[in-house]
Design an enzyme around this catalytic site. Structure first.
Site, short mmCIF file in Angstrom:
data_model
loop_
_atom_site.label_atom_id
_atom_site.label_comp_id
_atom_site.label_asym_id
_atom_site.label_seq_id
_atom_site.Cartn_x
_atom_site.Cartn_y
_atom_site.Cartn_z
N ASP A 1 -11.13 19.44 6.20
CA ASP A 1 -10.45 18.87 7.36
C ASP A 1 -9.04 19.47 7.34
O ASP A 1 -8.58 19.99 6.32
CB ASP A 1 -10.42 17.35 7.17
CG ASP A 1 -9.40 16.66 8.03
OD1 ASP A 1 -9.49 16.79 9.26
OD2 ASP A 1 -8.48 16.02 7.47
N ASP B 1 -5.79 18.02 9.42
CA ASP B 1 -4.69 17.05 9.46
C ASP B 1 -4.87 15.95 8.43
O ASP B 1 -5.86 15.23 8.46
CB ASP B 1 -4.58 16.45 10.86
CG ASP B 1 -4.18 17.50 11.88
OD1 ASP B 1 -4.94 17.72 12.83
OD2 ASP B 1 -3.12 18.14 11.70
N GLU C 1 0.65 14.44 10.33
CA GLU C 1 0.68 13.50 11.46
C GLU C 1 2.09 13.08 11.89
O GLU C 1 2.28 12.74 13.06
CB GLU C 1 -0.21 12.28 11.21
CG GLU C 1 -1.69 12.59 11.18
CD GLU C 1 -2.25 13.14 12.49
OE1 GLU C 1 -1.54 13.18 13.50
OE2 GLU C 1 -3.43 13.58 12.46
N GLY D 1 -8.46 13.24 18.09
CA GLY D 1 -8.21 14.15 19.22
C GLY D 1 -6.96 13.73 19.96
O GLY D 1 -6.90 12.59 20.45
N LYS E 1 -5.71 14.65 22.89
CA LYS E 1 -5.90 14.35 24.32
C LYS E 1 -6.59 12.99 24.49
O LYS E 1 -6.22 12.18 25.32
CB LYS E 1 -6.71 15.46 24.99
CG LYS E 1 -6.01 16.81 25.00
CD LYS E 1 -6.69 17.83 25.89
CE LYS E 1 -8.02 18.27 25.30
NZ LYS E 1 -7.86 19.13 24.13
N GLU E 2 -7.59 12.76 23.64
CA GLU E 2 -8.30 11.47 23.69
C GLU E 2 -7.36 10.33 23.32
O GLU E 2 -7.47 9.24 23.87
CB GLU E 2 -9.50 11.51 22.74
CG GLU E 2 -10.62 12.47 23.17
CD GLU E 2 -10.32 13.93 22.84
OE1 GLU E 2 -9.24 14.23 22.24
OE2 GLU E 2 -11.15 14.79 23.21
N ARG E 3 -6.44 10.60 22.37
CA ARG E 3 -5.49 9.56 21.93
C ARG E 3 -4.56 9.17 23.08
O ARG E 3 -4.29 8.00 23.29
CB ARG E 3 -4.68 10.10 20.74
CG ARG E 3 -3.91 9.09 19.93
CD ARG E 3 -3.41 9.70 18.62
NE ARG E 3 -4.55 10.18 17.86
CZ ARG E 3 -4.54 11.32 17.14
NH1 ARG E 3 -3.47 12.09 17.09
NH2 ARG E 3 -5.62 11.69 16.48
N THR F 1 -12.36 20.42 12.00
CA THR F 1 -11.22 19.61 12.40
C THR F 1 -11.28 19.22 13.86
O THR F 1 -11.95 19.89 14.66
CB THR F 1 -9.90 20.38 12.16
OG1 THR F 1 -8.80 19.60 12.64
CG2 THR F 1 -9.90 21.72 12.87
N ASN G 1 -2.85 25.06 16.30
CA ASN G 1 -2.20 24.33 15.20
C ASN G 1 -2.67 24.87 13.85
O ASN G 1 -1.89 24.93 12.89
CB ASN G 1 -2.53 22.85 15.29
CG ASN G 1 -2.04 22.22 16.58
OD1 ASN G 1 -1.19 22.81 17.27
ND2 ASN G 1 -2.56 21.06 16.95
C1 XBP Z 1 -6.68 14.89 13.33
C2 XBP Z 1 -6.66 14.60 14.78
C3 XBP Z 1 -5.92 15.52 15.68
C4 XBP Z 1 -4.41 15.45 15.41
C5 XBP Z 1 -3.62 15.91 16.61
O1 XBP Z 1 -7.48 16.05 13.18
O2 XBP Z 1 -7.30 13.64 15.22
O3 XBP Z 1 -6.19 15.09 17.00
O4 XBP Z 1 -4.05 14.09 15.17
O5 XBP Z 1 -4.00 17.23 16.95
P1 XBP Z 1 -8.31 16.31 11.79
P2 XBP Z 1 -4.36 17.56 18.49
O6 XBP Z 1 -9.76 16.27 12.19
O7 XBP Z 1 -7.84 17.66 11.33
O8 XBP Z 1 -7.92 15.21 10.82
O9 XBP Z 1 -3.25 16.95 19.34
O10 XBP Z 1 -4.38 19.08 18.55
O11 XBP Z 1 -5.71 16.94 18.74
MG MG Z 2 -7.74 14.43 8.97
#
Ligand code: XBP
Ligand code: MG
Length: 263
Positions: free
Chosen positions: A11, A13, A20, A53, A55-57, A123, A129
């Site tokens: 993964d 982030d 974050e 995600g 955009k989803e957030r 991811t 990113n």
């Molecule tokens: C964590 C996420 C990502 C990041 C923000 O990804 O949920 O959405 O928080 O990045 P991971 P974006 O699967 O690596 O833990 O704004 O590009 O989505």
């Molecule tokens: Mg993560």
């Protein structure tokens, strides 16, 4: 010498780097840029991180505001534009060295690569990113360490769905029982375990105290021993020893993911 897994799948982030806070700052920069008057503080963002995600957030946040339908629709339509500004802000922070890799990660990646273990990324984050994080922290060889990168919108069902892990296994040409996954969050763990993977969790302050049921190991960081090669050997030994028991707990492999409409 313990035989090594065929692949390690990471993964991004929270796992490769504690990213974050930089994401949170970048969302707020984008909100300010467009004069939206929104500010995600740490406590609110920790809750919003349950939505994977970016955009989803933001869409989840908009829905929580219960705005008039026309306003809500206008905001939802503008998310891609806002998210592009957010991503530029984030990659700028990364490029300025504000987002280092977590302890032990660089050594482990290089040791695994040099030992012929295939490396994958699974991811939810945006590809730009990843490129910024690997190039800034590992130089031009960073991206080249990885054999397969499955990210962002390449799958329509994001974590906790297993799709992105099933896709990266397909890209690597490796079966789940010959790979190890590394995650930081309950949503990511569920995705990896759902794909049949023996999964190590390295929590961060954003996810500590979460329910990590199904994890093969929960650790504070990826320094399993002194140095990358010793860490790799230690992880492999745990995996070999635990693989049988872990597989009994794993749900059956999901169906191969259907590529998203965007791919
Ligand atoms: C964590 C996420 C990502 C990041 C923000 O990804 O949920 O959405 O928080 O990045 P991971 P974006 O699967 O690596 O833990 O704004 O590009 O989505
Ligand atoms: Mg993560």
């Amino acid at each position: 010498m313990t035989s090594l897994p065929q692949a390690l799948i990471f993964d991004v982030d929270g796992t490769l780097a504690d990213t974050e806070e930089a994401h949170r700052l970048s969302f707020n920069i984008a909100f300010d840029h467009f004069g939206l008057g929104w500010h995600w503080d740490v406590d609110l963002y920790r809750r919003l991180l349950e939505v994977t995600g970016g955009k989803e957030r933001v869409a989840f946040w908009i829905n929580s505001l219960a705005a008039p339908p026309a306003q809500e629709a206008a905001w939802l339509a503008a998310i891609p534009q806002w998210h592009a500004v957010k991503t530029r802000a984030y990659t700028d922070l990364v490029a300025r060295g504000q987002v280092p890799l977590r302890a032990g990660v660089a050594d482990l990646l290089i040791a695994a690569h040099d030992a012929g273990v295939r490396l994958g990324i699974a991811t939810t984050t945006t590809r730009a990113n990843i490129d910024a994080l690997l190039e800034t922290n590992l130089g031009t060889r960073g991206l080249g360490l990885f054999d397969a990168i499955a990210c962002g919108d390449v799958v329509s069902e994001k974590k906790p769905a297993p799709d992105v892990y099933l896709l990266v296994l397909q890209m690597l040409g490796v079966s789940a029982d010959e790979a190890i996954a590394f995650e930081d969050s309950p949503q990511g763990l569920q995705a990896a375990v759902g794909a049949g993977l023996w999964t190590v969790v390295t929590s961060t302050h954003w996810t500590e105290g979460s329910d990590f049921s199904g994890a093969a190991r929960v650790v504070t960081d990826l320094r399993f021993a002194e140095g990358g090669a010793a860490s790799l050997a230690a992880i492999a030994a745990l995996w070999r020893a635990g693989r049988g028991e872990a597989n009994e707990n794993h749900r059956p492999l999901g169906a191969m993911p259907t590529a998203s409409k965007d791919s």
